[in-house]
Design a protein around this motif. Structure first.
Motif, mmCIF file in Angstrom:
data_model
loop_
_atom_site.group_PDB
_atom_site.id
_atom_site.type_symbol
_atom_site.label_atom_id
_atom_site.label_comp_id
_atom_site.label_asym_id
_atom_site.label_seq_id
_atom_site.Cartn_x
_atom_site.Cartn_y
_atom_site.Cartn_z
ATOM 1 N N VAL A 97 0.891 -1.171 0.000
ATOM 2 C CA VAL A 97 0.000 0.000 0.000
ATOM 3 C C VAL A 97 0.925 1.216 0.000
ATOM 4 O O VAL A 97 1.387 1.663 1.052
ATOM 5 N N PRO A 98 1.209 1.763 -1.167
ATOM 6 C CA PRO A 98 2.334 2.692 -1.276
ATOM 7 C C PRO A 98 2.016 4.158 -1.013
ATOM 8 O O PRO A 98 2.884 4.896 -0.541
ATOM 9 N N ASP A 99 0.824 4.579 -1.333
ATOM 10 C CA ASP A 99 0.522 6.015 -1.301
ATOM 11 C C ASP A 99 0.145 6.450 0.109
ATOM 12 O O ASP A 99 -0.733 5.862 0.749
ATOM 13 N N THR A 100 0.811 7.501 0.570
ATOM 14 C CA THR A 100 0.543 8.016 1.905
ATOM 15 C C THR A 100 0.757 9.524 1.899
ATOM 16 O O THR A 100 1.275 10.092 0.940
ATOM 17 N N SER A 101 0.319 10.183 2.976
ATOM 18 C CA SER A 101 0.521 11.629 3.088
ATOM 19 C C SER A 101 0.639 12.007 4.556
ATOM 20 O O SER A 101 0.172 11.282 5.449
ATOM 21 N N SER A 102 1.304 13.138 4.784
ATOM 22 C CA SER A 102 1.488 13.606 6.152
ATOM 23 C C SER A 102 1.707 15.116 6.145
ATOM 24 O O SER A 102 2.610 15.612 5.464
ATOM 25 N N TYR A 103 0.844 15.853 6.872
ATOM 26 C CA TYR A 103 1.001 17.291 7.060
ATOM 27 C C TYR A 103 1.127 18.044 5.733
ATOM 28 O O TYR A 103 1.922 18.985 5.603
ATOM 29 N N GLY A 104 0.355 17.611 4.736
ATOM 30 C CA GLY A 104 0.359 18.304 3.458
ATOM 31 C C GLY A 104 1.401 17.813 2.471
ATOM 32 O O GLY A 104 1.477 18.335 1.348
#
Length: 430
Positions: A97-104
């Motif tokens: 599960v490759p796609d991630t995001s953090s604080y914009g």
């Protein structure tokens, strides 16, 4: 030490091209296969029946390649001469599960593959490469060889003690690269790799993808006596072994069957269907014996006379950390390949193997050195002991001395790749 006076610069130029074309192990085996094809080899499938005719053949499985040349007049009991190496290198591998995001920030979720020097992956321009798997079971190579990702280091203003206390990296929290801004965009990775491969994103069901430093190989030093590049460990040996096998295939009246065995997964233990701990090499050698009309007795006789040279990189003495090395065994770049010895069988070399490799170097006119670990330091290992134990064949561990092993960018002497290849050619051709 300056470059060896008799080395061939064109070999090192060709190695640099091989490294650039091989950002992943899947690209490496494709590059090796292309070179063997030009030397007259042909690919055979493991699911097909094999014939015993003379000629060169190779098998591809994932990130591994086994190539061999059957000379005219080879008998079922004719022994093999094997150059063993590995195609994988330490790096950052993309998670399922490759796609991630953090604080914009948009990021890519990665795992650490092998014993990577983590700090060397910080603040580098990284590309993405490997293979994707399609719904019909097919695969496609992917090479996004452009600045796409970066693992940014924390500024010194926010980590005031870093230079005194040392850099401490958490593999989960600190090694996730950034590659954009915005909220989570599920499917972004699949879209970009599918576009690169020219396929419908809906057809992509799996991947084996990894990061690579996009900076190309470069000559370095006052007189250009070094080569700096990623993946020297161990594509340097794969390249040398491929050149040696292609050269052997052009020789008449070979007394042995020369083989190149380049495995995947050495950096995490070799226990896989494409690793040295798996059955791939044994299956290929046995099927070659049987295809030439041999029996189990012929197989046993062939294996008893077989010798393997396990070619991997080793440690050159580090001028800033000389105390980490054995005081009487301090290999230098451009001093020729190293014979790797460990009495606890982390390397497979014994006295017999030492004589075999020394003789090959003598025939090639190549100088050689010896590497032994400092007794106070744990010793690494290779495919050598695994190959010797699994197949019961005499094995000797050799390689090229480098600095910065398992870094994103390693360093070797400019002459050593050619000197290793020359020794391997002499070994296979005998």
């Amino acid at each position: 030490m300056s470059a060896h006076p008799h080395f061939d610069r064109t070999h090192t130029d060709d190695l640099a091209a091989f490294l650039s074309a091989s950002p992943s192990q899947y690209h490496a085996v494709a590059s090796a296969a292309e070179r063997l094809e030009k030397a007259g080899f042909r690919q055979v499938s493991e699911t097909d029946a094999w014939d015993g005719e003379a000629g060169g053949r190779y098998v591809l499985r994932g990130g591994a390649i086994i190539g061999w040349y059957v000379p005219v007049g080879a008998r079922p009991e004719t022994p093999f001469r094997i150059v063993g190496a590995h195609t994988d290198s330490t790096n950052l591998r993309v998670k399922p599960v490759p796609d991630t995001s953090s604080y914009g920030w948009r990021q890519l979720a990665v795992e650490i593959y092998g014993g990577a020097l983590l700090n060397t992956w910080l603040d580098r321009d990284l590309g993405l490469s490997g293979r994707i798997v399609l719904r019909d079971g097919g695969t496609a190579l992917v090479n996004l060889n452009r600045p796409l990702l970066r693992v940014p280091q924390l500024a010194v203003h926010l980590d005031r003690g870093v230079n005194e206390g040392g850099l401490k990296l958490d593999k989960q929290r600190h090694m996730q690269p950034v590659w954009g801004l915005g909220e989570l965009d599920e499917g972004a990775l699949v879209r970009i790799v599918a576009e690169e491969a020219g396929v419908d994103p809906a057809q992509v069901v799996g991947w084996d993808l990894m990061t690579h430093d996009v900076q190309p190989p470069a000559y370095l030093g006052l007189d250009g006596e070094f080569l700096a590049a990623g993946r020297l460990d161990n594509l340097l040996s794969v390249h040398a072994g491929t050149a040696a096998l292609a050269s052997a295939a052009a020789q008449p009246d070979l007394p042995y069957i020369p083989v190149l065995a380049a495995f995947d997964h050495e950096e995490n233990g070799s226990e896989s269907d494409t690793g040295a701990g798996g059955p791939l090499l044994g299956n290929v050698l046995e099927r070659s014996v049987f295809a030439r009309g041999g029996s189990y007795d012929h197989r046993a006789r062939a294996f008893a006379g077989t010798i393997c040279v396990s070619a991997d990189t080793g440690h050159a003495v580090h001028p800033n950390y000389a105390e980490k090395h054995d005081p009487t065994h301090r290999p230098l770049p451009n001093g020729g390949p190293i014979l790797k010895v460990n009495v606890n069988q982390r390397y497979a070399t014994d006295g017999t193997g030492r004589g075999i490799f020394a003789a090959a170097c003598d025939r090639a006119g190549v100088p050689w050195q010896t590497f032994v670990s400092n007794n106070a330091m744990p010793c690494g290992t290779t495919i050598g002991p695994i190959t010797a134990a699994r197949h019961g064949i005499t094995t000797v561990d050799v390689g090229v001395p480098i600095l910065s092993m398992h870094s994103a960018r390693e360093l070797c002497g400019v002459a050593d790749p050619y000197l290793l290849a020359s020794a391997l050619k002499a070994f296979l051709e005998d």
